[in-house]
Design a protein around this motif. Sequence first.
Motif, mmCIF file in Angstrom:
data_model
loop_
_atom_site.group_PDB
_atom_site.id
_atom_site.type_symbol
_atom_site.label_atom_id
_atom_site.label_comp_id
_atom_site.label_asym_id
_atom_site.label_seq_id
_atom_site.Cartn_x
_atom_site.Cartn_y
_atom_site.Cartn_z
ATOM 1 N N VAL A 179 46.726 38.786 41.278
ATOM 2 C CA VAL A 179 45.870 39.675 40.482
ATOM 3 C C VAL A 179 44.743 38.868 39.843
ATOM 4 C CG1 VAL A 179 45.779 41.180 38.457
ATOM 5 C CG2 VAL A 179 47.692 41.355 40.061
ATOM 6 N N GLU A 180 45.080 37.722 39.259
ATOM 7 C CA GLU A 180 44.065 36.885 38.626
ATOM 8 C C GLU A 180 43.094 36.331 39.662
ATOM 9 O OE1 GLU A 180 46.182 33.946 36.441
ATOM 10 O OE2 GLU A 180 46.804 35.333 34.850
ATOM 11 N N GLY A 181 43.618 35.917 40.802
ATOM 12 C CA GLY A 181 42.760 35.368 41.839
ATOM 13 C C GLY A 181 41.782 36.399 42.378
ATOM 14 N N ARG A 182 42.252 37.608 42.638
ATOM 15 C CA ARG A 182 41.359 38.644 43.153
ATOM 16 C C ARG A 182 40.271 38.988 42.138
ATOM 17 N NH1 ARG A 182 46.302 40.802 45.040
ATOM 18 N NH2 ARG A 182 46.340 42.321 43.340
ATOM 19 N N ALA A 183 40.639 39.047 40.860
ATOM 20 C CA ALA A 183 39.646 39.344 39.825
ATOM 21 C C ALA A 183 38.599 38.232 39.748
ATOM 22 C CB ALA A 183 40.331 39.519 38.475
ATOM 23 N N LEU A 184 39.046 36.994 39.879
ATOM 24 C CA LEU A 184 38.115 35.872 39.825
ATOM 25 C C LEU A 184 37.173 35.895 41.028
ATOM 26 C CD1 LEU A 184 37.141 33.314 38.446
ATOM 27 C CD2 LEU A 184 38.994 32.057 39.572
ATOM 28 N N LEU A 185 37.710 36.173 42.223
ATOM 29 C CA LEU A 185 36.857 36.246 43.411
ATOM 30 C C LEU A 185 35.849 37.379 43.293
ATOM 31 C CD1 LEU A 185 39.278 35.546 46.401
ATOM 32 C CD2 LEU A 185 37.997 33.938 44.976
ATOM 33 N N ASP A 186 36.271 38.522 42.767
ATOM 34 C CA ASP A 186 35.346 39.645 42.571
ATOM 35 C C ASP A 186 34.216 39.251 41.622
ATOM 36 O OD1 ASP A 186 36.822 41.237 44.254
ATOM 37 O OD2 ASP A 186 37.845 42.339 42.651
ATOM 38 N N TYR A 187 34.570 38.539 40.551
ATOM 39 C CA TYR A 187 33.555 38.100 39.585
ATOM 40 C C TYR A 187 32.561 37.149 40.259
ATOM 41 C CZ TYR A 187 31.494 35.718 35.553
ATOM 42 O OH TYR A 187 30.603 35.187 34.653
ATOM 43 N N LEU A 188 33.081 36.190 41.018
ATOM 44 C CA LEU A 188 32.208 35.208 41.666
ATOM 45 C C LEU A 188 31.277 35.890 42.666
ATOM 46 C CD1 LEU A 188 34.839 32.373 42.244
ATOM 47 C CD2 LEU A 188 33.066 32.447 40.475
ATOM 48 N N ARG A 189 31.804 36.810 43.463
ATOM 49 C CA ARG A 189 30.952 37.525 44.419
ATOM 50 C C ARG A 189 29.883 38.336 43.694
ATOM 51 N NH1 ARG A 189 35.915 38.804 47.179
ATOM 52 N NH2 ARG A 189 36.109 37.686 49.153
ATOM 53 N N ALA A 190 30.289 39.026 42.631
ATOM 54 C CA ALA A 190 29.338 39.866 41.900
ATOM 55 C C ALA A 190 28.182 39.054 41.332
ATOM 56 C CB ALA A 190 30.057 40.615 40.788
ATOM 57 N N HIS A 191 28.429 37.793 41.028
ATOM 58 C CA HIS A 191 27.394 36.932 40.451
ATOM 59 C C HIS A 191 26.783 35.981 41.486
ATOM 60 C CE1 HIS A 191 29.437 38.409 36.848
ATOM 61 N NE2 HIS A 191 28.344 38.109 36.198
ATOM 62 N N GLY A 192 27.149 36.166 42.753
ATOM 63 C CA GLY A 192 26.575 35.348 43.800
ATOM 64 C C GLY A 192 26.972 33.889 43.756
ATOM 65 N N ILE A 193 28.128 33.602 43.172
ATOM 66 C CA ILE A 193 28.566 32.211 43.012
ATOM 67 C C ILE A 193 29.385 31.794 44.237
ATOM 68 C CG2 ILE A 193 29.948 30.628 41.614
ATOM 69 C CD1 ILE A 193 29.342 32.473 39.211
ATOM 70 N N PRO A 194 28.986 30.732 44.934
ATOM 71 C CA PRO A 194 29.726 30.319 46.129
ATOM 72 C C PRO A 194 31.122 29.824 45.794
ATOM 73 C CG PRO A 194 28.114 28.652 45.530
ATOM 74 C CD PRO A 194 27.867 29.824 44.621
ATOM 75 N N PHE A 195 32.042 30.034 46.734
ATOM 76 C CA PHE A 195 33.407 29.538 46.515
ATOM 77 C C PHE A 195 34.120 29.337 47.836
ATOM 78 C CE2 PHE A 195 34.014 34.240 46.392
ATOM 79 C CZ PHE A 195 35.004 34.389 47.353
ATOM 80 N N LEU A 196 35.182 28.554 47.765
ATOM 81 C CA LEU A 196 36.196 28.439 48.808
ATOM 82 C C LEU A 196 37.526 28.766 48.160
ATOM 83 C CD1 LEU A 196 35.212 25.065 50.513
ATOM 84 C CD2 LEU A 196 35.231 27.291 51.637
ATOM 85 N N ALA A 197 38.258 29.708 48.721
ATOM 86 C CA ALA A 197 39.571 30.074 48.183
ATOM 87 C C ALA A 197 40.633 29.653 49.188
ATOM 88 C CB ALA A 197 39.641 31.577 47.928
ATOM 89 N N PHE A 198 41.535 28.791 48.760
ATOM 90 C CA PHE A 198 42.574 28.249 49.632
ATOM 91 C C PHE A 198 43.909 28.917 49.315
ATOM 92 C CE2 PHE A 198 39.309 25.058 49.267
ATOM 93 C CZ PHE A 198 39.170 24.571 50.552
ATOM 94 N N ARG A 199 44.525 29.474 50.326
ATOM 95 C CA ARG A 199 45.817 30.132 50.101
ATOM 96 C C ARG A 199 46.953 29.120 50.018
ATOM 97 N NH1 ARG A 199 43.336 34.497 53.473
ATOM 98 N NH2 ARG A 199 43.241 36.294 52.059
ATOM 99 N N ALA A 200 46.822 27.983 50.665
ATOM 100 C CA ALA A 200 47.881 26.961 50.621
ATOM 101 C C ALA A 200 47.430 25.732 51.372
ATOM 102 C CB ALA A 200 49.187 27.479 51.217
ATOM 103 N N ALA A 201 48.124 24.629 51.113
ATOM 104 C CA ALA A 201 47.890 23.433 51.913
ATOM 105 C C ALA A 201 48.580 23.553 53.262
ATOM 106 C CB ALA A 201 48.403 22.201 51.176
ATOM 107 N N ARG A 202 49.699 24.260 53.285
ATOM 108 C CA ARG A 202 50.429 24.455 54.532
ATOM 109 C C ARG A 202 50.853 25.913 54.635
ATOM 110 N NH1 ARG A 202 51.887 19.643 52.373
ATOM 111 N NH2 ARG A 202 51.745 17.806 53.696
#
Length: 225
Positions: A179-202
């Motif tokens: 829930v927190e991750g999705r909200a953060l990604l939505d915020y970053l997209r809305a503000h045009g902020i680039p990101f990489l979101a990693f689900r896991a190392a393995r």
Amino acid sequence: MAPAAPSTAGELEASRAAQAEAARRYRESLDALLPLHEAAEQRAAAEAERRRALVGQGLIARADAEAAARTLVEARERATRTRAAIREADALVADAEAAHELAALPPPAPGETQERPSLIRFAGGGRWSLASVPTLERFFATRFGHPLPVSALGQTAAHDRLGFDHRNALDVAVHPDSVEGRALLDYLRAHGIPFLAFRAARSGMATGAHIHVGEPSGRLLGEAR
């Protein structure tokens, strides 16, 4: 002095593999260190409690108990720093192990989101610098009632050691599908902020899941921006 950029595809792939292996070895070294620091913390806590009891019985000076209390604080701080370093190392392992997958992606168009099973990449064109971190922290704290769980702010000693360019980036220790991750990604997209979101190392593991805010590391993508 920074290492020279690899000049061929083979050299680049070998460099990525070496970086991933170095990240894993660094993580393993912290795994070995943490039990030692936790054991020292437990011993210090027991000794501090013992001396408090002796002070209460009038058997030792208060200064002796205070010295034990300071030792406990130091032991706790060492264990806390090691746990924080492990979280940072988990993110580094995820970054390094995703290098091949990231390099295989075509250059993203401005504002494009590229998604793979292990990662999400957003090519935001908005303004971003570490000066924007307080605004991001306020958004998160207001939304969720606790601080943004930052695992790495800017360039750290571990990034220097492993050859990552993290000077204008922020790592947040949340799973992008939470829930927190999705909200953060939505915020970053809305503000045009680039990101990489990693689900896991393995695959199949949560270890290393995090959100890298800012442009990808130059070294991670073969010095390409």
